[in-house]
Design a protein around this motif. Structure first.
Motif, PDB file in Angstrom:
ATOM      1  N   SER A   1      -6.568  29.723  -5.060  1.00  0.00           N
ATOM      2  CA  SER A   1      -5.949  30.272  -5.603  1.00  0.00           C
ATOM      3  C   SER A   1      -7.158  31.777  -4.465  1.00  0.00           C
ATOM      4  CB  SER A   1      -6.984  31.375  -7.024  1.00  0.00           C
ATOM      5  OG  SER A   1      -7.199  32.644  -7.570  1.00  0.00           O
ATOM      6  N   ALA A   2      -8.235  31.509  -4.256  1.00  0.00           N
ATOM      7  CA  ALA A   2      -8.606  32.634  -2.638  1.00  0.00           C
ATOM      8  C   ALA A   2      -7.638  32.354  -1.796  1.00  0.00           C
ATOM      9  CB  ALA A   2     -10.359  31.494  -2.693  1.00  0.00           C
ATOM     10  N   ARG A   3      -7.823  31.490  -1.292  1.00  0.00           N
ATOM     11  CA  ARG A   3      -7.083  31.770  -0.131  1.00  0.00           C
ATOM     12  C   ARG A   3      -5.576  32.597  -0.212  1.00  0.00           C
ATOM     13  NH1 ARG A   3      -4.695  26.146   2.216  1.00  0.00           N
ATOM     14  NH2 ARG A   3      -3.668  27.697   3.290  1.00  0.00           N
ATOM     15  N   MET A   4      -5.309  33.259  -1.160  1.00  0.00           N
ATOM     16  CA  MET A   4      -3.825  34.274  -1.989  1.00  0.00           C
ATOM     17  C   MET A   4      -5.080  35.430  -1.856  1.00  0.00           C
ATOM     18  SD  MET A   4      -0.506  32.163  -3.166  1.00  0.00           S
ATOM     19  CE  MET A   4      -1.487  30.892  -3.913  1.00  0.00           C
ATOM     20  N   MET A   5      -5.988  35.758  -2.018  1.00  0.00           N
ATOM     21  CA  MET A   5      -7.236  36.314  -2.582  1.00  0.00           C
ATOM     22  C   MET A   5      -7.315  38.060  -2.075  1.00  0.00           C
ATOM     23  SD  MET A   5      -8.765  37.302  -5.349  1.00  0.00           S
ATOM     24  CE  MET A   5      -8.871  35.522  -6.037  1.00  0.00           C
ATOM     25  N   SER A   6      -6.919  38.775  -2.490  1.00  0.00           N
ATOM     26  CA  SER A   6      -6.234  40.318  -1.937  1.00  0.00           C
ATOM     27  C   SER A   6      -8.027  40.993  -1.707  1.00  0.00           C
ATOM     28  CB  SER A   6      -5.806  41.289  -2.670  1.00  0.00           C
ATOM     29  OG  SER A   6      -5.703  42.782  -2.661  1.00  0.00           O
ATOM     30  N   PHE A   7      -8.322  41.972  -0.825  1.00  0.00           N
ATOM     31  CA  PHE A   7      -9.701  42.414  -1.059  1.00  0.00           C
ATOM     32  C   PHE A   7      -9.751  44.095  -1.681  1.00  0.00           C
ATOM     33  CE2 PHE A   7      -7.114  44.326   3.265  1.00  0.00           C
ATOM     34  CZ  PHE A   7      -6.730  44.929   2.785  1.00  0.00           C
ATOM     35  N   ASN A   8      -8.124  44.270  -2.379  1.00  0.00           N
ATOM     36  CA  ASN A   8      -8.201  45.096  -3.229  1.00  0.00           C
ATOM     37  C   ASN A   8      -9.001  44.247  -4.731  1.00  0.00           C
ATOM     38  OD1 ASN A   8      -7.304  47.002  -1.760  1.00  0.00           O
ATOM     39  ND2 ASN A   8      -5.183  46.180  -2.020  1.00  0.00           N
ATOM     40  N   HIS A   9      -9.011  43.256  -4.739  1.00  0.00           N
ATOM     41  CA  HIS A   9      -9.129  42.647  -5.849  1.00  0.00           C
ATOM     42  C   HIS A   9     -10.210  42.139  -5.814  1.00  0.00           C
ATOM     43  CE1 HIS A   9      -4.391  42.160  -7.217  1.00  0.00           C
ATOM     44  NE2 HIS A   9      -4.961  43.170  -7.800  1.00  0.00           N
ATOM     45  N   ALA A  10     -11.149  41.586  -4.744  1.00  0.00           N
ATOM     46  CA  ALA A  10     -12.330  40.776  -4.841  1.00  0.00           C
ATOM     47  C   ALA A  10     -13.437  42.000  -3.812  1.00  0.00           C
ATOM     48  CB  ALA A  10     -12.150  39.639  -4.254  1.00  0.00           C
TER      49      ALA A  10
ATOM     50  N   LEU B   1      -9.863  37.865   3.410  1.00  0.00           N
ATOM     51  CA  LEU B   1      -8.524  37.917   2.506  1.00  0.00           C
ATOM     52  C   LEU B   1      -7.772  38.617   2.737  1.00  0.00           C
ATOM     53  CD1 LEU B   1     -11.751  39.406   0.085  1.00  0.00           C
ATOM     54  CD2 LEU B   1     -10.327  37.631   0.266  1.00  0.00           C
ATOM     55  N   ASN B   2      -6.537  39.068   2.066  1.00  0.00           N
ATOM     56  CA  ASN B   2      -4.977  39.610   2.625  1.00  0.00           C
ATOM     57  C   ASN B   2      -5.232  41.425   1.850  1.00  0.00           C
ATOM     58  OD1 ASN B   2      -3.257  39.607   0.234  1.00  0.00           O
ATOM     59  ND2 ASN B   2      -3.645  37.449   0.723  1.00  0.00           N
ATOM     60  N   ASP B   3      -4.172  41.784   1.626  1.00  0.00           N
ATOM     61  CA  ASP B   3      -3.564  42.952   1.491  1.00  0.00           C
ATOM     62  C   ASP B   3      -2.534  43.179   0.664  1.00  0.00           C
ATOM     63  OD1 ASP B   3      -1.661  43.067   3.169  1.00  0.00           O
ATOM     64  OD2 ASP B   3      -1.901  44.728   4.742  1.00  0.00           O
ATOM     65  N   SER B   4      -1.944  42.346  -0.124  1.00  0.00           N
ATOM     66  CA  SER B   4      -1.189  41.925  -1.014  1.00  0.00           C
ATOM     67  C   SER B   4      -1.557  42.397  -2.320  1.00  0.00           C
ATOM     68  CB  SER B   4      -0.312  40.194  -0.410  1.00  0.00           C
ATOM     69  OG  SER B   4       1.173  39.762  -1.271  1.00  0.00           O
TER      70      SER B   4
END
Length: 344
Positions: free
Chosen positions: A65-74, A190-193
């Protein structure tokens, strides 16, 4: 994230997901039933899939889960931002907790068995950091998603200093160089997806997928039980105080034993799982060294649907140590695509 994980598909995730393809307007989710560290699911996520990751191990789903986490959510707003959170955790004092007690040399005095998984200092740091993450979550300073990221960051740091050959099934008798270095958390990218990532810790047979979901299966295919090989990561993630036993200090794990690790049960169990899934497209990753003969599997599956067997790649055999490195060179990995009667 560099983490040697049994059966990891990190070396050819792009080939697997290229075969899956990009989602279309009527696509469901990409369902990774045995997600492990999430290498394949993360690649599907990059292609635009909404992802459902599942694994019996809570630590595996947390890492995935962490490797797909968006910086919008964390965003970590209540702890000064992500960078500040990492810096704070790296500077927390160590404490005498379960990791120090059971998995550092002090275990000889306290438990009668010297378990050299971590130096005493690093074990205390692990306990101290995990305690602060828990306190932040309990007090509302971080939410569940932010907690998952920090726990995954701790797991990554733990892997960098663990005195092991590749798994936590046993520790090494002599301290390795990396084990003597100081445990230190690092920020991840963190990604932006904003694609959806669902998480569960269900038995594979309990998943209720839809017809339009693409289901990806990467089950265990040897006798090695993941729940026992990664037991310390489960303890860190769950943050409990289990009664452990044996030289390796195993937490209770047999309730999470995989049926696919037993040679007598593997074929029947795989066929049952694949044919019961409601998806029109099920993709199985499997290896030539697995318990199940691929020709037998194809023959069984063809009784109820259409099957394609695709040689994927030959890769280096999993090598936890020098002895294992001398036993064979390569393993051929395959994809098996199954379309049931309802999907024909």
């Amino acid at each position: 994230m560099t983490f040697r994980y049994i059966g990891s598909k990190a070396r050819f995730t792009e080939e697997i997901v290229k075969y899956v393809g990009k989602p279309t307007s009527d696509s469901g989710r990409f369902v990774d039933v045995f997600c492990g560290t999430g290498a394949v699911a993360a690649e599907a996520h990059k292609l635009g899939w909404n992802v459902w990751i599942n694994d019996h191990l809570i630590s595996a789903v947390t890492m995935a889960s962490a490797r797909m986490m968006s910086f919008n959510h964390a965003k970590f707003l209540n702890v000064g931002g992500y960078s500040s959170a990492i810096e704070t955790l790296n500077n927390v004092p160590g404490i005498n907790g379960v990791i120090w007690r059971e998995y550092s040399p002090v275990s000889l005095k306290l438990c009668g068995i010297e378990r050299k998984y971590f130096t005493e200092h690093n074990a205390q740091k692990i306990d101290g950091i995990r305690k602060v993450i828990s306190e932040w979550y309990s007090s509302g300073k971080i939410d569940g998603l932010e907690s998952e990221v920090l726990i995954a960051d701790l797991i990554s740091a733990v892997n960098r200093v663990a005195n092991i050959a590749g798994t936590y099934g046993c520790f090494l008798s002599k301290w390795q160089k990396q084990a003597l270095s100081e445990l230190k958390l690092k920020e991840r990218d963190l990604n932006d997806s904003d694609n959806i990532v669902e998480t569960t810790n269900l038995d594979a047979f309990e998943l209720n997928v839809t017809e339009n979901d693409v289901v990806y299966l990467d089950p265990p295919y040897t006798k090695r039980q993941y729940a026992s090989y990664y037991h310390i990561l489960e303890t860190i993630t769950i943050n409990d105080n289990p009664t452990v036993e044996g030289v390796s200090g195993l937490r209770p794990w047999k309730h999470k034993a995989s049926v696919f690790c037993y040679k007598r049960k593997a074929l029947r169990s795989l066929v049952e799982l694949i044919t019961k899934l409601k998806s029109k497209k099920v993709i199985l990753s499997y290896s030539c060294e697995g318990h199940v003969d691929l020709n037998e599997l194809v023959t069984e599956l063809e009784l109820t649907g259409s099957v394609k067997l695709i040689p994927l790649a030959s890769i280096g055999r999993y090598r936890p140590n020098k002895v294992a490195s001398s036993n064979g060179d390569t393993v051929t990995e395959y994809l098996v695509e199954y379309s049931g009667v309802s999907g024909l």
